[in-house]
Scaffold this motif. Structure first.
Motif, PDB file in Angstrom:
ATOM      1  N   THR A 278       0.829  -1.204   0.000  1.00 36.54           N
ATOM      2  CA  THR A 278       0.000   0.000   0.000  1.00 36.54           C
ATOM      3  C   THR A 278       0.861   1.250   0.000  1.00 36.54           C
ATOM      4  O   THR A 278       0.612   2.207  -0.744  1.00 36.54           O
ATOM      5  N   LEU A 279       1.887   1.237   0.829  1.00 36.55           N
ATOM      6  CA  LEU A 279       2.756   2.411   0.937  1.00 36.55           C
ATOM      7  C   LEU A 279       3.535   2.664  -0.354  1.00 36.55           C
ATOM      8  O   LEU A 279       3.735   3.807  -0.757  1.00 36.55           O
ATOM      9  N   ARG A 280       3.959   1.590  -1.025  1.00 37.00           N
ATOM     10  CA  ARG A 280       4.677   1.771  -2.296  1.00 37.00           C
ATOM     11  C   ARG A 280       3.756   2.389  -3.346  1.00 37.00           C
ATOM     12  O   ARG A 280       4.190   3.237  -4.140  1.00 37.00           O
ATOM     13  N   SER A 281       2.500   1.967  -3.353  1.00 35.81           N
ATOM     14  CA  SER A 281       1.551   2.555  -4.297  1.00 35.81           C
ATOM     15  C   SER A 281       1.312   4.024  -3.973  1.00 35.81           C
ATOM     16  O   SER A 281       1.205   4.874  -4.870  1.00 35.81           O
ATOM     17  N   ARG A 282       1.232   4.350  -2.687  1.00 37.12           N
ATOM     18  CA  ARG A 282       1.073   5.750  -2.286  1.00 37.12           C
ATOM     19  C   ARG A 282       2.279   6.580  -2.722  1.00 37.12           C
ATOM     20  O   ARG A 282       2.133   7.732  -3.158  1.00 37.12           O
ATOM     21  N   ALA A 283       3.471   6.012  -2.595  1.00 39.46           N
ATOM     22  CA  ALA A 283       4.672   6.726  -3.022  1.00 39.46           C
ATOM     23  C   ALA A 283       4.630   7.011  -4.520  1.00 39.46           C
ATOM     24  O   ALA A 283       5.001   8.100  -4.974  1.00 39.46           O
ATOM     25  N   GLY A 284       4.150   6.035  -5.290  1.00 40.16           N
ATOM     26  CA  GLY A 284       4.015   6.239  -6.730  1.00 40.16           C
ATOM     27  C   GLY A 284       3.010   7.330  -7.050  1.00 40.16           C
ATOM     28  O   GLY A 284       3.231   8.157  -7.943  1.00 40.16           O
ATOM     29  N   ARG A 285       1.902   7.339  -6.322  1.00 42.03           N
ATOM     30  CA  ARG A 285       0.881   8.374  -6.548  1.00 42.03           C
ATOM     31  C   ARG A 285       1.419   9.754  -6.159  1.00 42.03           C
ATOM     32  O   ARG A 285       1.112  10.751  -6.821  1.00 42.03           O
ATOM     33  N   ALA A 286       2.218   9.829  -5.089  1.00 37.36           N
ATOM     34  CA  ALA A 286       2.787  11.116  -4.676  1.00 37.36           C
ATOM     35  C   ALA A 286       3.629  11.710  -5.799  1.00 37.36           C
ATOM     36  O   ALA A 286       3.575  12.918  -6.075  1.00 37.36           O
ATOM     37  N   GLU A 287       4.403  10.859  -6.465  1.00 40.93           N
ATOM     38  CA  GLU A 287       5.210  11.347  -7.585  1.00 40.93           C
ATOM     39  C   GLU A 287       4.321  11.886  -8.702  1.00 40.93           C
ATOM     40  O   GLU A 287       4.626  12.912  -9.324  1.00 40.93           O
ATOM     41  N   LEU A 288       3.215  11.209  -8.948  1.00 38.29           N
ATOM     42  CA  LEU A 288       2.292  11.652  -9.998  1.00 38.29           C
ATOM     43  C   LEU A 288       1.635  12.984  -9.645  1.00 38.29           C
ATOM     44  O   LEU A 288       1.384  13.806 -10.526  1.00 38.29           O
ATOM     45  N   LEU A 289       1.355  13.195  -8.374  1.00 39.54           N
ATOM     46  CA  LEU A 289       0.790  14.485  -7.969  1.00 39.54           C
ATOM     47  C   LEU A 289       1.732  15.615  -8.362  1.00 39.54           C
ATOM     48  O   LEU A 289       1.301  16.676  -8.823  1.00 39.54           O
TER      49      LEU A 289
END
Length: 379
Positions: A278-289
């Motif tokens: 879950t945290l890795r996916s959140r990290a990926g989304r943060a980059e996209l933001l």
């Protein structure tokens, strides 16, 4: 996001067997209990149990007894699971000569230990060493276990992945397509390993910047996984993460962010909001933001992810160091250069200590520090 190394573990973890007798703490039950702890993800307890078991078997049966050696092999596996990969490599290197002398160079257990060694080197980014080991190990596996044995095929896939990481695409792509063809013949187009190999082929194509073909292949894999194993299966979510990476490379940022937001919602519900996936996916989304222009939101999300990773996984965990690296770029994009350099240096120092100077992630962190220390970066 490659999945083949995880598959390798699934096969390599089948190593070993319990003791033949039933003597107190060196019994088959003690061995099985340690393996059960490992399979339950209780790696700290498993390591302690295996250390105790190795000591007991060494004292009762000798350091070179078959059962002592098998317990040591399981201990190496747990070291890898705990991200103690340098220690695992050293232990496997020490164990191999004994296995060769006691069991023989082409005994299945000896070959399996070499496979475990490959995993330890893989996790440290030692792809040149992985290539060298696999080139001699795979023919031996084919002779002893068969050219289409599950272990042999996993290592052939691992070799193809190592070649792609080394930029040897002319060798890597045909090798991976050949493995995929075998899986399709043995399992059909819907088989687990077939889908895994197709996933990894898509990752290789993305490395070659063949993003459109990679996206088509990943969407086909995803459609099959949804139909066969369900939309919320771990493998399905992993494919969606990989698809988001390709979409990001194609500059389809909004579509990639939507994909990851959906994955995060499912993963948070099924695995928990503090699970590493879950945290890795959140990290990926943060980059996209950040790519979508939401720079302050990106920094805040990176900081939130890092805080949870440090608390749950530990400050020196590879994922936490990766979060430091990502946060550094996000801060730099927000012109918070002093903080960016601080996190970049932390990521570099942590990766250097944990992964070694030759690991690709260490190289990336070194380059990040160099870029952030240039006068033009701080202007």
């Amino acid at each position: 996001m490659k999945t083949l190394s995880a598959a390798a573990f699934l096969f390599l973890l089948s190593a070993g067997g319990g003791a033949a007798g039933a003597e107190a703490d060196i019994s088959e039950k003690a061995y099985d209990a340690a393996v059960t702890l490992r399979e339950a993800g209780k790696y700290t307890e498993a390591e302690q149990a295996l250390r105790t078991l190795v000591e007991a078997r060494t004292k009762a049966r000798g350091a070179e007894h078959r059962e002592t050696l098998l317990a040591r092999m399981q201990w190496v596996v747990v070291l890898i699971k705990r991200d103690h990969n340098a220690a695992a490599e050293a232990e496997a290197q020490a164990l191999l000569p004994v296995l060769k002398r006691v069991l023989g160079e082409e005994d299945p257990r000896t070959l399996q230990c070499r496979g475990i060694l490959v995993c330890a080197m893989w996790e440290q980014g030692k792809q040149a060493e992985v290539e060298k080991e696999c080139r001699t190990l795979i023919p031996a596996m084919a002779r002893v276990l068969g050219p289409e044995d599950a272990m042999t095929l996993v290592l052939r896939g691992a070799l193809a992945d190592a070649l792609s990481d080394l930029g040897k695409f002319d060798e890597a792509e045909p090798a991976l397509r050949q493995v995929l063809g075998i899986y399709e013949r043995l399992q059909g187009t819907d088989g687990k390993e077939t889908l895994m190999a197709r996933h990894n082929l898509a990752t290789l194509l993305a490395q070659e910047e063949e993003y459109a073909e990679a996206e088509v292949l990943l969407r086909a894999v995803l459609a099959t996984q949804v139909r066969v194993i369900g939309a919320e299966h771990e493998d399905t979510l992993n494919t969606r993460n990989s698809l988001a990476v390709v979409l990001k490379a194609e500059k389809k940022y909004a579509e990639a962010e939507k994909e990851l937001s959906s994955v995060i919602a499912i993963s948070s519900r099924l695995l928990g909001p503090e699970d590493e996936a879950t945290l890795r996916s959140r990290a990926g989304r943060a980059e996209l933001l950040g790519r979508l222009g939401q720079k302050e939101a990106a920094v805040q999300e990176h900081q939130s992810v890092l805080g949870v990773m440090e608390r749950v996984l530990g400050a020196d965990h590879p994922a936490a160091l990766g979060a430091c690296y990502s946060l550094a770029w996000s801060l730099a994009e927000n012109r918070q250069m002093a903080d960016a350099l601080r996190y970049a240096q932390r990521a570099y120092e942590g990766r250097l200590k944990l992964l070694g100077s030759e690991h690709p992630d260490t190289h990336k962190s070194r380059e990040q520090v160099d870029r952030l220390t240039k006068p033009e970066a701080r202007a």
